[in-house]
Motif scaffolding. Sequence first.
Motif, PDB file in Angstrom:
ATOM      1  N   VAL A 210       0.824  -1.209   0.000  1.00  0.00           N
ATOM      2  CA  VAL A 210       0.000   0.000   0.000  1.00  0.00           C
ATOM      3  C   VAL A 210       0.860   1.261   0.000  1.00  0.00           C
ATOM      4  CG1 VAL A 210      -1.942  -1.143   1.132  1.00  0.00           C
ATOM      5  CG2 VAL A 210      -0.213   0.010   2.518  1.00  0.00           C
ATOM      6  N   GLN A 211       2.115   1.140   0.425  1.00  0.00           N
ATOM      7  CA  GLN A 211       2.992   2.308   0.390  1.00  0.00           C
ATOM      8  C   GLN A 211       3.218   2.769  -1.049  1.00  0.00           C
ATOM      9  OE1 GLN A 211       6.437   0.917   2.541  1.00  0.00           O
ATOM     10  NE2 GLN A 211       5.537   1.378   4.538  1.00  0.00           N
ATOM     11  N   ARG A 212       3.330   1.811  -1.972  1.00  0.00           N
ATOM     12  CA  ARG A 212       3.478   2.171  -3.388  1.00  0.00           C
ATOM     13  C   ARG A 212       2.165   2.742  -3.927  1.00  0.00           C
ATOM     14  NH1 ARG A 212       7.328   0.090  -7.142  1.00  0.00           N
ATOM     15  NH2 ARG A 212       8.388  -0.733  -5.312  1.00  0.00           N
ATOM     16  N   LEU A 213       1.039   2.252  -3.399  1.00  0.00           N
ATOM     17  CA  LEU A 213      -0.255   2.815  -3.790  1.00  0.00           C
ATOM     18  C   LEU A 213      -0.368   4.278  -3.370  1.00  0.00           C
ATOM     19  CD1 LEU A 213      -2.827  -0.035  -2.992  1.00  0.00           C
ATOM     20  CD2 LEU A 213      -2.258   0.882  -5.240  1.00  0.00           C
ATOM     21  N   GLN A 214       0.187   4.590  -2.204  1.00  0.00           N
ATOM     22  CA  GLN A 214       0.172   5.979  -1.751  1.00  0.00           C
ATOM     23  C   GLN A 214       0.959   6.863  -2.724  1.00  0.00           C
ATOM     24  OE1 GLN A 214       1.590   6.567   2.249  1.00  0.00           O
ATOM     25  NE2 GLN A 214       1.666   8.790   2.058  1.00  0.00           N
ATOM     26  N   GLY A 215       2.112   6.381  -3.155  1.00  0.00           N
ATOM     27  CA  GLY A 215       2.890   7.126  -4.141  1.00  0.00           C
ATOM     28  C   GLY A 215       2.136   7.283  -5.452  1.00  0.00           C
ATOM     29  N   MET A 216       1.395   6.235  -5.834  1.00  0.00           N
ATOM     30  CA  MET A 216       0.585   6.303  -7.052  1.00  0.00           C
ATOM     31  C   MET A 216      -0.459   7.403  -6.949  1.00  0.00           C
ATOM     32  SD  MET A 216      -2.180   3.485  -8.378  1.00  0.00           S
ATOM     33  CE  MET A 216      -3.362   4.074  -7.152  1.00  0.00           C
ATOM     34  N   MET A 217      -1.126   7.490  -5.789  1.00  0.00           N
ATOM     35  CA  MET A 217      -2.168   8.494  -5.606  1.00  0.00           C
ATOM     36  C   MET A 217      -1.601   9.909  -5.647  1.00  0.00           C
ATOM     37  SD  MET A 217      -5.049   7.023  -5.504  1.00  0.00           S
ATOM     38  CE  MET A 217      -5.912   8.531  -5.087  1.00  0.00           C
ATOM     39  N   LEU A 218      -0.369  10.078  -5.208  1.00  0.00           N
ATOM     40  CA  LEU A 218       0.253  11.401  -5.243  1.00  0.00           C
ATOM     41  C   LEU A 218       0.601  11.822  -6.670  1.00  0.00           C
ATOM     42  CD1 LEU A 218       2.623  11.069  -2.144  1.00  0.00           C
ATOM     43  CD2 LEU A 218       0.570  12.498  -2.320  1.00  0.00           C
ATOM     44  N   LYS A 219       0.785  10.834  -7.560  1.00  0.00           N
ATOM     45  CA  LYS A 219       1.156  11.131  -8.944  1.00  0.00           C
ATOM     46  C   LYS A 219      -0.047  11.198  -9.878  1.00  0.00           C
ATOM     47  CE  LYS A 219       5.670   8.830  -8.547  1.00  0.00           C
ATOM     48  NZ  LYS A 219       6.511   7.704  -9.044  1.00  0.00           N
ATOM     49  N   ASN A 220      -1.103  10.462  -9.559  1.00  0.00           N
ATOM     50  CA  ASN A 220      -2.250  10.360 -10.461  1.00  0.00           C
ATOM     51  C   ASN A 220      -3.504  10.892  -9.766  1.00  0.00           C
ATOM     52  OD1 ASN A 220      -4.304   9.620 -12.219  1.00  0.00           O
ATOM     53  ND2 ASN A 220      -3.373   7.656 -12.738  1.00  0.00           N
ATOM     54  N   ASP A 221      -3.954  12.070 -10.169  1.00  0.00           N
ATOM     55  CA  ASP A 221      -5.129  12.671  -9.536  1.00  0.00           C
ATOM     56  C   ASP A 221      -6.430  12.281 -10.228  1.00  0.00           C
ATOM     57  OD1 ASP A 221      -4.884  14.053 -11.882  1.00  0.00           O
ATOM     58  OD2 ASP A 221      -4.841  16.056 -10.983  1.00  0.00           O
ATOM     59  N   ARG A 222      -6.373  11.320 -11.158  1.00  0.00           N
ATOM     60  CA  ARG A 222      -7.583  10.861 -11.834  1.00  0.00           C
ATOM     61  C   ARG A 222      -8.300   9.751 -11.068  1.00  0.00           C
ATOM     62  NH1 ARG A 222      -8.319  12.129 -17.223  1.00  0.00           N
ATOM     63  NH2 ARG A 222      -6.696  13.396 -18.175  1.00  0.00           N
ATOM     64  N   ILE A 223      -7.605   9.093 -10.155  1.00  0.00           N
ATOM     65  CA  ILE A 223      -8.200   7.973  -9.430  1.00  0.00           C
ATOM     66  C   ILE A 223      -9.202   8.500  -8.408  1.00  0.00           C
ATOM     67  CG2 ILE A 223      -7.766   5.967  -7.989  1.00  0.00           C
ATOM     68  CD1 ILE A 223      -6.678   5.694 -10.781  1.00  0.00           C
ATOM     69  N   THR A 224     -10.479   8.205  -8.639  1.00  0.00           N
ATOM     70  CA  THR A 224     -11.538   8.646  -7.725  1.00  0.00           C
ATOM     71  C   THR A 224     -12.188   7.475  -6.991  1.00  0.00           C
ATOM     72  OG1 THR A 224     -13.147   8.575  -9.546  1.00  0.00           O
ATOM     73  CG2 THR A 224     -12.045  10.681  -9.123  1.00  0.00           C
ATOM     74  N   ASP A 225     -11.747   6.256  -7.288  1.00  0.00           N
ATOM     75  CA  ASP A 225     -12.301   5.066  -6.629  1.00  0.00           C
ATOM     76  C   ASP A 225     -11.174   4.048  -6.468  1.00  0.00           C
ATOM     77  OD1 ASP A 225     -13.703   2.948  -5.639  1.00  0.00           O
ATOM     78  OD2 ASP A 225     -15.007   2.670  -7.378  1.00  0.00           O
ATOM     79  N   LEU A 226     -10.688   3.903  -5.240  1.00  0.00           N
ATOM     80  CA  LEU A 226      -9.627   2.938  -4.940  1.00  0.00           C
ATOM     81  C   LEU A 226     -10.046   2.158  -3.699  1.00  0.00           C
ATOM     82  CD1 LEU A 226      -6.824   1.724  -5.395  1.00  0.00           C
ATOM     83  CD2 LEU A 226      -5.867   3.594  -4.036  1.00  0.00           C
ATOM     84  N   ASP A 227     -10.414   0.901  -3.896  1.00  0.00           N
ATOM     85  CA  ASP A 227     -10.904   0.071  -2.798  1.00  0.00           C
ATOM     86  C   ASP A 227      -9.803  -0.898  -2.366  1.00  0.00           C
ATOM     87  OD1 ASP A 227     -12.227  -1.503  -0.995  1.00  0.00           O
ATOM     88  OD2 ASP A 227     -13.999  -1.814  -2.237  1.00  0.00           O
ATOM     89  N   ILE A 228      -9.282  -0.709  -1.156  1.00  0.00           N
ATOM     90  CA  ILE A 228      -8.237  -1.590  -0.628  1.00  0.00           C
ATOM     91  C   ILE A 228      -8.687  -2.190   0.704  1.00  0.00           C
ATOM     92  CG2 ILE A 228      -6.298  -0.514  -1.816  1.00  0.00           C
ATOM     93  CD1 ILE A 228      -5.790   1.157   0.680  1.00  0.00           C
TER      94      ILE A 228
END
Length: 285
Positions: free
Chosen positions: A194-212
């Motif tokens: 999930v740490q890499r997912l956090q980095g992904m969210m900081l780079k991609n502002d198009r993701i509006t639905d991420l279910d983990i």
Amino acid sequence: PPPPPPRHNLTALDVSCNLLSDRGCLAILQALCTVRGAPIKRLSLSENGVSDYTCAGLSTLLDEAKHIEYLDVSRSKFHPAGIKVISDELLTAMSLRHLSLAHVPLGADGVAPLAKSLQKNVTLRTLDLYGCYIGDAGATHLARALGANKALQRLDVGTNAIHADGCNMLSDAVSSNTTLTALRMWGNELRLGVQRLQGMMLKNDRITDLDITGCLGPEDVVFTIKALVRKNRNAHVERSQASRTVEGLQDKVRGLEQELADAKTALAKTPKNTNNWMANALNAD
């Protein structure tokens, strides 16, 4: 001459959960290929116990019925050979927008040809691979596809035995993807992934639905990810509202321009030296 095929007005057909088996589903597919009229757009054959034999019928239908947008074959008993047939159709079925293969035991070998076709597909918007046992190897195949695909908007890979390695590959691919807005990964033990997912969210502002949900990752990281998702969702709503406002103003401007053009046309038809004050006003610009 033989009589023309019968017409129909059917645009959606859902025969899910009927245990039709291959024989029943193939009969339906054959019938859909022979009728004409309003094109069928939605077809659901979920939970009918079908196997690779049905894939041939699906291939024929997708070739002949050029308007199918939604196809649900979840909980089918397809093997890699059958999945290969469906994967090949993704290269030619230009109308297909939604494909559900949820709970089909694909494994990494089954998802590989699907991911390969996804690299070149330009029409599919939603792909549901929930519970397909793809594992980290399958996630890697999908990551390569997302690196090249420019159409997919929603991807569900929940409950697929994906761990940190597979999560990292998907995160890196989605970071630079410009179309994906929803990624559902719940039920996978991602843990430190999930740490890499956090980095992904900081780079991609198009993701509006991420279910983990159930990822078993550090609570502080999960909290930050959820906050970033909310931020992206709110920003998306604001952009949509601004876009609608601009479109409304543009419509008003076009309406005023048309009224001005109509007034000038009407004025041109009036006798000379009449209503000079109106002509001067209209030509003031």
